[in-house]
Design a protein around this motif. Sequence first.
Motif, mmCIF file in Angstrom:
data_model
loop_
_atom_site.group_PDB
_atom_site.id
_atom_site.type_symbol
_atom_site.label_atom_id
_atom_site.label_comp_id
_atom_site.label_asym_id
_atom_site.label_seq_id
_atom_site.Cartn_x
_atom_site.Cartn_y
_atom_site.Cartn_z
ATOM 1 N N MET A 55 -7.860 -7.968 11.831
ATOM 2 C CA MET A 55 -7.754 -6.650 11.222
ATOM 3 C C MET A 55 -7.182 -6.796 9.816
ATOM 4 O O MET A 55 -6.166 -7.463 9.612
ATOM 5 N N GLN A 56 -7.838 -6.159 8.868
ATOM 6 C CA GLN A 56 -7.370 -6.220 7.490
ATOM 7 C C GLN A 56 -6.170 -5.304 7.307
ATOM 8 O O GLN A 56 -6.221 -4.122 7.611
ATOM 9 N N LEU A 57 -5.068 -5.867 6.799
ATOM 10 C CA LEU A 57 -3.871 -5.086 6.530
ATOM 11 C C LEU A 57 -3.763 -4.796 5.047
ATOM 12 O O LEU A 57 -4.366 -5.480 4.212
ATOM 13 N N HIS A 58 -2.991 -3.781 4.718
ATOM 14 C CA HIS A 58 -2.819 -3.347 3.344
ATOM 15 C C HIS A 58 -1.343 -3.470 2.966
ATOM 16 O O HIS A 58 -0.499 -3.797 3.790
ATOM 17 N N GLU A 74 7.112 5.959 8.522
ATOM 18 C CA GLU A 74 5.833 6.474 9.016
ATOM 19 C C GLU A 74 4.725 6.340 7.977
ATOM 20 O O GLU A 74 3.631 5.822 8.265
ATOM 21 N N ARG A 75 4.983 6.785 6.766
ATOM 22 C CA ARG A 75 3.958 6.746 5.720
ATOM 23 C C ARG A 75 3.614 5.309 5.334
ATOM 24 O O ARG A 75 2.441 4.992 5.070
ATOM 25 N N GLN A 76 4.632 4.450 5.266
ATOM 26 C CA GLN A 76 4.387 3.061 4.870
ATOM 27 C C GLN A 76 3.574 2.322 5.932
ATOM 28 O O GLN A 76 2.671 1.549 5.611
ATOM 29 N N GLY A 117 -4.689 1.709 5.192
ATOM 30 C CA GLY A 117 -4.982 1.825 3.774
ATOM 31 C C GLY A 117 -4.965 3.258 3.274
ATOM 32 O O GLY A 117 -5.103 3.499 2.073
ATOM 33 N N GLN A 118 -4.776 4.212 4.172
ATOM 34 C CA GLN A 118 -4.738 5.623 3.781
ATOM 35 C C GLN A 118 -3.308 6.056 3.471
ATOM 36 O O GLN A 118 -2.347 5.472 3.969
ATOM 37 N N ILE A 163 -4.240 13.783 8.069
ATOM 38 C CA ILE A 163 -5.318 12.791 7.938
ATOM 39 C C ILE A 163 -5.743 12.281 9.315
ATOM 40 O O ILE A 163 -6.303 11.189 9.436
ATOM 41 N N GLY A 164 -5.432 13.056 10.368
ATOM 42 C CA GLY A 164 -5.927 12.750 11.714
ATOM 43 C C GLY A 164 -5.143 11.716 12.480
ATOM 44 O O GLY A 164 -5.705 11.062 13.375
ATOM 45 N N MET A 165 -3.841 11.558 12.167
ATOM 46 C CA MET A 165 -3.048 10.533 12.844
ATOM 47 C C MET A 165 -1.731 11.108 13.353
ATOM 48 O O MET A 165 -1.186 12.045 12.775
#
Length: 548
Positions: free
Chosen positions: A1-4, A244-246, A253-254, A265-267
């Motif tokens: 899985m690609q992480l950001h 949470e945001r981080q 990536g959102q 944003i659906g989470m």
Amino acid sequence: MQLHRFHGGLKLADATDASTRDPVLVMGVPSRLVIPMGQHIGEAAEPCVAVGDHVSKGQRIGQSKGYIAAHVHAPTSGEVVEITDHAVPHPSGLSAPCVILHSDGHDDWGDSRMEPWLDWDTRDPRRLRQRIRDAGIVGLGGAAFPTAVKMNPRAGQHIHTLIVNGAECEPYISADDMLLRTAPDAVFEGIRIVAHLLNVEGVLFAVEDNMPEAMRALTETLPDELRSLIRLVSVPSIYPTGGERQLIKVLTGQEVPSGGLPADIGMVCNNPGTFKAICDAVIQGRPLLSRIVTVTGPGVQHPRNVEALLGTPFADVIEAAGGYAEGVDRLIMGGPMMGFAVHDDAIPVIKGTNCLLATRPQDTPPPGPLMPCIRCGECAAACPAQLLPQQLYWQAKAKDFDAIQDYGLFDCIECGCCAHVCPSNIPLVQYYRYAKHEIWAREKERQKSDLARERYEFRQERIEREEKEKAERMAKKRAAVKKKEGGEGGGDEKQAAIQAALERARAKKAARAAEKKGEPGCEGASGERPDETSNTTSNTSPTDGDSR
């Protein structure tokens, strides 16, 4: 899985080895419990018991009144001996309403346990949400936001991804790590319940890369039927990845919009301890009564994790970890970055107590001398919320509370990265907290003023309406009387007769007034005219005929 990668952040030294060597210790029932009515974000609960009442374990003793609120339950059976203000875990050090419970030693549930729902997957989502609310569950990662509210997205919001936040990014804290090692099955079951409730498409389970034992336990116990739904993800241990945001940024990536929520944003993001509490409430009928607390730091004899009942005094929890080491001068609730010092270890464990950190003077040297800001930009480079900390500092110092909001004050998560790297030793987070509290206080005052004005305007409108209605009623009565008089034949003649009668009455009144005054031309009190009265000096009067 690609992480950001989120902006800024810090790589801090890990200090969890000491507290993870031993298994979680389940503490016994203390003789005295102090149970605050406000253990969560939102409106505090109101006591629904009285002094002298005997309560059962799990019985509701604090009733929430608002939407963003949570019920409070008795952690054990016993007698309510006092309902009073008591010191509670809070940066202000102030007291708050608490129920003081004396344990009877029986730990008896009585009839308080809720009905276990082994068939929870057949239950309506609204009933599942209500069960979570009835159990008093809040986020156990530290924020303590009421979970039932998170489980109730607004109309039109579709939650497609559930995120399990297993990232304990602060040094020393290992409560989630030990929970995942010891009770992964209960965490997975709680995830299944929430995934069913929200009808999500997938679950991202984040675990920091410095928690290998927890990741191993999760990998080995992940049920086969959940492998297509849940994805275990190892994330870098960079502070504050647990924000949470981080974490959402790292995993997807959102970015959560400024002033918005993950649900926008659906989470939905929750702590592993919260999912276990949901499992306990739904499947066992058990409300939130205890939590795992990391007791650690150089000021503790035997650092470890303990499961303590809510309301247990900090002193008892420290004692369970071997007691204080010599020279302790500071006790912190939370981690070294976002925790706060408490001044009394009689303060109780609450739902948001994830760590007790005891330190000595040599472990926490005082910061260097406060110096002017040199505008080096180190704070901006470290800020994970991509704010301009020095601008926030200047605006807070100038008390320009309108401008500071334009710079995104309420997007600040108070992680302390900016203050940690500041070469001038400026306590930046304290300025931000001060500004937030001032803005909140002013907003409350404004709301009170608006409410008073609305009440005044409503009262004036009511008075005007009532006067208008009264005038209309009088007009209708006069019209009805006039109509009735006209219908009886000759209203004008009747009015003329009334006027004549009034004139006669006025004439009589004037005559009586003149009579009393003895004016000429009017009769005296004896009824005789003045020229007819006897004159006692008639023989000397100039009108006598002889004298003339």
